[in-house]
Write an enzyme that holds these catalytic residues in place. Structure first.
Site, mmCIF file in Angstrom:
data_model
loop_
_atom_site.group_PDB
_atom_site.id
_atom_site.type_symbol
_atom_site.label_atom_id
_atom_site.label_comp_id
_atom_site.label_asym_id
_atom_site.label_seq_id
_atom_site.Cartn_x
_atom_site.Cartn_y
_atom_site.Cartn_z
ATOM 1 N N SER A 18 0.835 -1.205 0.000
ATOM 2 C CA SER A 18 0.000 0.000 0.000
ATOM 3 C C SER A 18 0.869 1.253 0.000
ATOM 4 C CB SER A 18 -0.914 0.010 1.231
ATOM 5 O OG SER A 18 -1.865 -1.024 1.162
ATOM 6 N N ARG A 41 -0.087 8.488 5.564
ATOM 7 C CA ARG A 41 -1.061 7.793 6.401
ATOM 8 C C ARG A 41 -2.467 8.333 6.134
ATOM 9 N NH1 ARG A 41 -0.859 2.946 8.608
ATOM 10 N NH2 ARG A 41 1.369 3.356 8.786
ATOM 11 N N HIS A 44 -3.510 6.859 2.819
ATOM 12 C CA HIS A 44 -3.831 5.447 3.061
ATOM 13 C C HIS A 44 -5.231 5.299 3.641
ATOM 14 C CE1 HIS A 44 -3.621 1.667 5.505
ATOM 15 N NE2 HIS A 44 -3.018 1.217 4.421
#
Length: 218
Positions: A18, A41, A44
């Site tokens: 990812s 993050r 994500h």
């Protein structure tokens, strides 16, 4: 008959791939290494590399956040969804506790008495914990507006405000006001301009700090 696809089952492999894709697809050029961990993050969490263009981090936000973690600073959440989104194993490793006062009887009574949202009313209970804290606002623009009023009027300064409230009434405006007022109020902040945001993204930004503090980077 359905042809069932193969899929990756190893959680660490999924996360590594990812973040490999996120780095390939996201413009991270304006972030330093630790800031990029926060931005990635967030990408994500929402699945949209373009969202990184809306991320705003003040100059020393990551540094002050990491220092606050080392001091076991208070963590103040506007709603329970933010608190439950924090990675507990990292919280436990640092001896941190997150607080949310939304359900206190005093909060409910204050909101009714003054005709305000409960998230606004809960700010009153933050004041004794606010000095040097990390503030997480993921849901309520009214909480962010009210916190800024308190800071304008002399309330103790948190070490870091991570504020990404979501919605159509006041969300974009509250974050724009935070970004504009940071220098005048002496704040370090992480925010996401526009209507987008939410508890998951706010928690994700904080979780990124926890991971960086523990030496975990992608």
């Amino acid at each position: 008959m359905i042809d069932w696809p193969e899929f990756e089952r190893d959680p660490r492999a999924i996360e590594r791939e990812s973040f490999r894709q996120i780095r390939a697809l996201t413009d991270l050029s304006r972030f330093n290494d630790d800031e990029a961990q926060v931005a990635m993050r967030l990408v994500h969490t929402c699945g949209d590399p373009a969202m990184a263009s809306s991320v705003r981090l003040s100059a020393d936000a990551v540094t002050r956040g990491l220092e606050a973690l080392s001091r076991r600073a208070s963590v103040l959440c506007d709603v329970e969804m933010v608190r439950f989104g924090l990675t507990q194993r990292y919280m436990d490793a640092l001896g941190l506790e997150a607080h949310c006062f939304l359900r206190r009887d005093s909060t409910v009574e204050r909101a009714r008495a003054h005709g305000m949202t409960r998230t606004m009313a809960a700010i009153e209970d933050w004041l004794e914990h606010l000095e040097g804290s990390i503030v997480l606002i993921g849901n309520a623009p009214t909480a962010l507006f009210h916190l800024l009023e308190k800071l304008r009027d002399g309330a103790p300064r948190p070490a870091l405000i991570i504020a990404m409230p979501v919605g159509f009434v006041g969300a974009a405006e509250s974050k724009a006001h935070l970004w504009a007022a940071q220098d005048a109020l002496g704040l370090e902040i992480m925010t996401l301009l526009g209507r987008s945001g939410g508890s998951a993204l706010t928690a994700a930004a904080f979780n990124a700090l926890l991971r960086v503090h523990q030496g975990e980077r992608y």
